[in-house]
Design a protein around this motif. Sequence first.
Motif, PDB file in Angstrom:
ATOM      1  N   LYS A   1       0.953  -1.140  -0.024  1.00 32.23           N
ATOM      2  CA  LYS A   1       0.178  -0.003  -0.020  1.00 32.23           C
ATOM      3  C   LYS A   1       0.963   1.316   0.130  1.00 32.23           C
ATOM      4  O   LYS A   1       0.640   2.223  -0.736  1.00 32.23           O
ATOM      5  CB  LYS A   1      -0.948  -0.132   1.332  1.00 32.23           C
ATOM      6  CG  LYS A   1      -2.192  -0.877   0.947  1.00 32.23           C
ATOM      7  CD  LYS A   1      -2.808  -0.906   2.342  1.00 32.23           C
ATOM      8  CE  LYS A   1      -4.210  -1.773   1.991  1.00 32.23           C
ATOM      9  NZ  LYS A   1      -5.051  -1.839   3.197  1.00 32.23           N
ATOM     10  N   LEU A   2       1.813   1.359   0.658  1.00 34.89           N
ATOM     11  CA  LEU A   2       2.728   2.293   0.931  1.00 34.89           C
ATOM     12  C   LEU A   2       3.403   2.693  -0.494  1.00 34.89           C
ATOM     13  O   LEU A   2       3.649   3.820  -1.031  1.00 34.89           O
ATOM     14  CB  LEU A   2       3.994   2.027   1.740  1.00 34.89           C
ATOM     15  CG  LEU A   2       5.007   3.327   2.071  1.00 34.89           C
ATOM     16  CD1 LEU A   2       4.292   4.598   2.531  1.00 34.89           C
ATOM     17  CD2 LEU A   2       6.034   2.828   3.057  1.00 34.89           C
TER      18      LEU A   2
ATOM     19  N   LYS B   1       2.297   1.816  -3.545  1.00 36.41           N
ATOM     20  CA  LYS B   1       1.252   2.205  -4.251  1.00 36.41           C
ATOM     21  C   LYS B   1       1.032   3.900  -4.091  1.00 36.41           C
ATOM     22  O   LYS B   1       0.911   4.598  -4.879  1.00 36.41           O
ATOM     23  CB  LYS B   1       0.077   1.584  -4.051  1.00 36.41           C
ATOM     24  CG  LYS B   1       0.061   0.235  -5.052  1.00 36.41           C
ATOM     25  CD  LYS B   1      -1.268  -0.686  -4.542  1.00 36.41           C
ATOM     26  CE  LYS B   1      -1.211  -1.949  -5.284  1.00 36.41           C
ATOM     27  NZ  LYS B   1      -2.251  -2.824  -5.174  1.00 36.41           N
ATOM     28  N   ALA B   2       0.945   3.925  -2.655  1.00 37.84           N
ATOM     29  CA  ALA B   2       0.835   5.668  -2.359  1.00 37.84           C
ATOM     30  C   ALA B   2       1.673   6.414  -2.829  1.00 37.84           C
ATOM     31  O   ALA B   2       1.696   7.376  -3.279  1.00 37.84           O
ATOM     32  CB  ALA B   2       0.650   5.679  -0.882  1.00 37.84           C
ATOM     33  N   GLU B   3       3.181   6.001  -2.499  1.00 34.92           N
ATOM     34  CA  GLU B   3       4.372   6.699  -3.134  1.00 34.92           C
ATOM     35  C   GLU B   3       4.334   6.856  -4.802  1.00 34.92           C
ATOM     36  O   GLU B   3       4.683   7.931  -5.028  1.00 34.92           O
ATOM     37  CB  GLU B   3       5.679   5.946  -2.831  1.00 34.92           C
ATOM     38  CG  GLU B   3       5.964   6.339  -1.243  1.00 34.92           C
ATOM     39  CD  GLU B   3       7.032   5.268  -0.940  1.00 34.92           C
ATOM     40  OE1 GLU B   3       7.314   4.253  -1.366  1.00 34.92           O
ATOM     41  OE2 GLU B   3       7.529   5.774   0.285  1.00 34.92           O
TER      42      GLU B   3
ATOM     43  N   LEU C   1       1.516   7.110  -6.821  1.00 25.60           N
ATOM     44  CA  LEU C   1       0.488   7.909  -6.713  1.00 25.60           C
ATOM     45  C   LEU C   1       0.799   9.279  -6.365  1.00 25.60           C
ATOM     46  O   LEU C   1       0.629  10.292  -7.121  1.00 25.60           O
ATOM     47  CB  LEU C   1      -0.753   7.457  -6.072  1.00 25.60           C
ATOM     48  CG  LEU C   1      -2.088   8.319  -6.368  1.00 25.60           C
ATOM     49  CD1 LEU C   1      -2.604   8.131  -7.726  1.00 25.60           C
ATOM     50  CD2 LEU C   1      -3.153   7.884  -5.270  1.00 25.60           C
ATOM     51  N   ILE C   2       1.624   9.595  -5.419  1.00 23.98           N
ATOM     52  CA  ILE C   2       2.012  10.535  -5.174  1.00 23.98           C
ATOM     53  C   ILE C   2       3.188  11.219  -6.107  1.00 23.98           C
ATOM     54  O   ILE C   2       3.071  12.527  -6.486  1.00 23.98           O
ATOM     55  CB  ILE C   2       3.013  10.732  -3.786  1.00 23.98           C
ATOM     56  CG1 ILE C   2       1.889  10.683  -2.511  1.00 23.98           C
ATOM     57  CG2 ILE C   2       3.622  12.063  -3.351  1.00 23.98           C
ATOM     58  CD1 ILE C   2       2.379  10.437  -1.304  1.00 23.98           C
TER      59      ILE C   2
END
Length: 104
Positions: free
Chosen positions: A69-70, A72-74, A76-77
């Motif tokens: 998840k981290l 994917k979030a990175e 996306l950012i």
Amino acid sequence: EASANTNNELRSSVQALESERALLKNQTDSLTSKVSVLEETIRDANEKAKSLSEENESQSGRLSELQEKLQKAEKLIEEQKTELNESKAKVSDLQSNVEQKEFE
């Protein structure tokens, strides 16, 4: 008299052996009890180790999920930062065009 002496010696030997046997039985009983306690301690320790191992596997799986998840979030950012920079560049270009038209 010699027979009485031999009888007394035999009785004395038998009593000494019975006394030693009683002492050894007490020691055996004590050791058996200690072994039983140690076996129970080992069982408890094994159960705790198994439980901790299962918990560790569960936490490891959870950690992997969180790491995914981290990531994917990175990602996306980073994508959003790229979009933001592209938008800023467009705004800057538009602003330059407006300023140029004002001077014309």
